[in-house]
Design a protein around this motif. Structure first.
Motif, PDB file in Angstrom:
ATOM      1  N   GLY A  44       0.822  -1.214   0.000  1.00  0.00           N
ATOM      2  CA  GLY A  44       0.000   0.000   0.000  1.00  0.00           C
ATOM      3  C   GLY A  44       0.848   1.253   0.000  1.00  0.00           C
ATOM      4  O   GLY A  44       0.545   2.221  -0.710  1.00  0.00           O
ATOM      5  N   PHE A  66      -5.294  -4.956   0.154  1.00  0.00           N
ATOM      6  CA  PHE A  66      -5.063  -3.827   1.064  1.00  0.00           C
ATOM      7  C   PHE A  66      -6.425  -3.211   1.375  1.00  0.00           C
ATOM      8  O   PHE A  66      -7.061  -2.613   0.513  1.00  0.00           O
ATOM      9  CB  PHE A  66      -4.145  -2.794   0.400  1.00  0.00           C
ATOM     10  CG  PHE A  66      -3.765  -1.651   1.296  1.00  0.00           C
ATOM     11  CD1 PHE A  66      -2.600  -1.700   2.053  1.00  0.00           C
ATOM     12  CD2 PHE A  66      -4.558  -0.521   1.389  1.00  0.00           C
ATOM     13  CE1 PHE A  66      -2.234  -0.637   2.882  1.00  0.00           C
ATOM     14  CE2 PHE A  66      -4.204   0.543   2.204  1.00  0.00           C
ATOM     15  CZ  PHE A  66      -3.039   0.477   2.960  1.00  0.00           C
ATOM     16  N   THR A  73      -1.226   4.083   5.454  1.00  0.00           N
ATOM     17  CA  THR A  73       0.064   4.057   4.765  1.00  0.00           C
ATOM     18  C   THR A  73       1.070   4.995   5.435  1.00  0.00           C
ATOM     19  O   THR A  73       2.284   4.769   5.357  1.00  0.00           O
ATOM     20  CB  THR A  73      -0.085   4.444   3.279  1.00  0.00           C
ATOM     21  OG1 THR A  73      -0.664   5.748   3.181  1.00  0.00           O
ATOM     22  CG2 THR A  73      -0.972   3.447   2.547  1.00  0.00           C
TER      23      THR A  73
END
Length: 418
Positions: A44, A66, A73
């Motif tokens: 990600g 994800f 992130t």
């Protein structure tokens, strides 16, 4: 309990030796397994760095891997370190990342334990530490599964308990920041918003909104850019949240993997067989969906009711356990390693039983259902127990028992007051 067994369990040397060996063995296992689930988070990060959606799976466009909020992130980025993605979900130089993440999760686990002793103090620090030791030991299989896979549920639990600790200190804004960080990792923790709002008599709402704007909009927009962050949020909602929470029919979000023990998975295994694209339904998918939504609504309403009526300090820990269980059993699916959170529930039960306001009958019943849940969590890997959703049903009965204990305590309290 046999005196020798009791001496072993209560021994600090035994506990320290067990936990040390456990941490070392699981650390080596995590490295050997190559950071299996950590790779998803790092994937990600790589996607966002290159202005791509992390919700697009190059290996299977129909399956999102994800599933976290875009802001997650930002939490994973520091762990990229020397890792470089060579192919989707494959990294070179990932060992340093695995070790760094593993140590972070271990630290998160111990911080969560320390916070528990502050939020749910027992009659003495010695008793509190004893309860914590036993709770950890009872959860070793699930915790081990979580750590060996490089998962992040213990990390999200730590963020959640920092939020609870700050909430109890009336630091609502900072509590909201950590709460929103926790749900970027695991969105079903959002059920705790109900607890915060009810127990603060609505005063938490303003902080909750500000924290949400800061974590989901402002900070990511400053780093990603407003338009790209908005695009990611829309993609997250469409690809992850909508199928997860707002499915129109049961057929669109069914997940029958035996590793999942949420309510939809457990009910699904009762009425559905087969696999995606070839399901065989014993009753209409619409009826299954209605059944699941009805049971979900009842569980939520009952949980809200006990949170609203509870005024007993010794039951506060049981309420935390109730809302953690909601995050386990109500999502479309929940994999076994998330049951590592059960050490919180066990600690809450032990703290309650140590209080001077318990009743003998309640103690015996609560001890029985706690023992049943321990057995179910340790027998998880046996296929017959998986297919029968034994872990879900044991967790549901445990939740129901916690509800009844709180109702009974507050009913007795009201009777005495009158």
């Amino acid at each position: 309990m046999h005196p020798i067994l009791k001496k072993i369990i209560t021994s600090n040397y035994f506990f320290v030796a067990t936990i040390t060996l456990f941490i070392i063995a699981l650390g080596l296992t995590a490295v050997a397994r190559g950071g299996r689930d950590l790779k998803v988070g790092l994937f990600g990060v790589e996607q966002v760095i290159h202005k791509k959606s992390p919700y697009d799976n190059p290996l299977d466009h129909n399956r999102v891997i994800f599933r976290y909020a875009p802001a997650f992130t930002l939490l994973q980025y520091p762990y990229l370190l020397k890792s470089k993605m060579t192919a989707p979900f494959e990294f070179s130089g990932i060992t340093t990342s695995i070790i760094a993440w593993y140590l972070t999760v271990i630290l998160s686990l111990f911080v969560s334990g320390w916070l528990l002793t502050k939020i749910m103090p027992a009659v003495s620090p010695k008793t509190s530490f004893m309860n914590l030791k036993i709770s950890f030991l009872l959860c070793l299989p699930a915790i081990g599964y979580e750590l060996s896979n490089g998962q992040n549920k213990l990390f999200s639990l730590c963020l959640m308990f920092i939020a609870i600790y700050l909430f109890e200190k009336k630091r609502f804004f900072f509590s909201s920041i950590f709460f929103n960080l926790a749900i970027t990792v695991y969105i079903p923790l959002v059920f705790f918003a109900i607890y915060f709002i009810l127990k603060s008599k609505g005063r938490y709402i303003f902080s909750l909104i500000n924290g949400c704007l800061l974590i989901f909009i402002i900070l990511p927009s400053l780093i990603f850019g407003f338009e790209f962050n908005l695009y990611l949020l829309k993609d997250w909602f469409i690809r992850c949240l909508k199928p997860f929470f707002f499915a129109d029919t049961y057929a669109t979000y069914i997940d029958l993997r035996t590793s999942s023990h949420s309510l939809p998975s457990a009910i699904g295994r009762m009425f559905v067989s087969g696999f995606t694209g070839a399901f065989n339904y014993r009753i209409s998918p619409i009826l299954i969906h209605i059944l699941i939504m009805t049971i979900t609504a009842i569980i939520l309403l009952v949980s809200c009711l006990v949170a609203w009526i509870n005024s007993k300090e010794n039951c506060r820990g049981l309420l935390y356990a109730i809302f953690l269980i909601l995050a386990l059993i109500l999502p479309a699916y929940c994999i076994y390693y998330t049951w590592a959170w059960l050490f919180v529930a066990y600690f809450a039960v032990f703290s309650y039983l140590d209080s001077r306001e318990t009743f003998e009958k309640a103690e015996k019943i609560l001890a029985f259902f706690t023992g049943l849940l321990v057995i179910a969590s340790w027998l998880f890997s046996l296929p017959p127990f998986n297919h029968l959703s034994f872990l879900f049903w044991a967790t549901f009965l445990f939740w129901l028992n916690l509800v009844l204990v709180i109702f009974n305590n507050n009913r007795v309290s009201l009777r005495i007051t009158r």
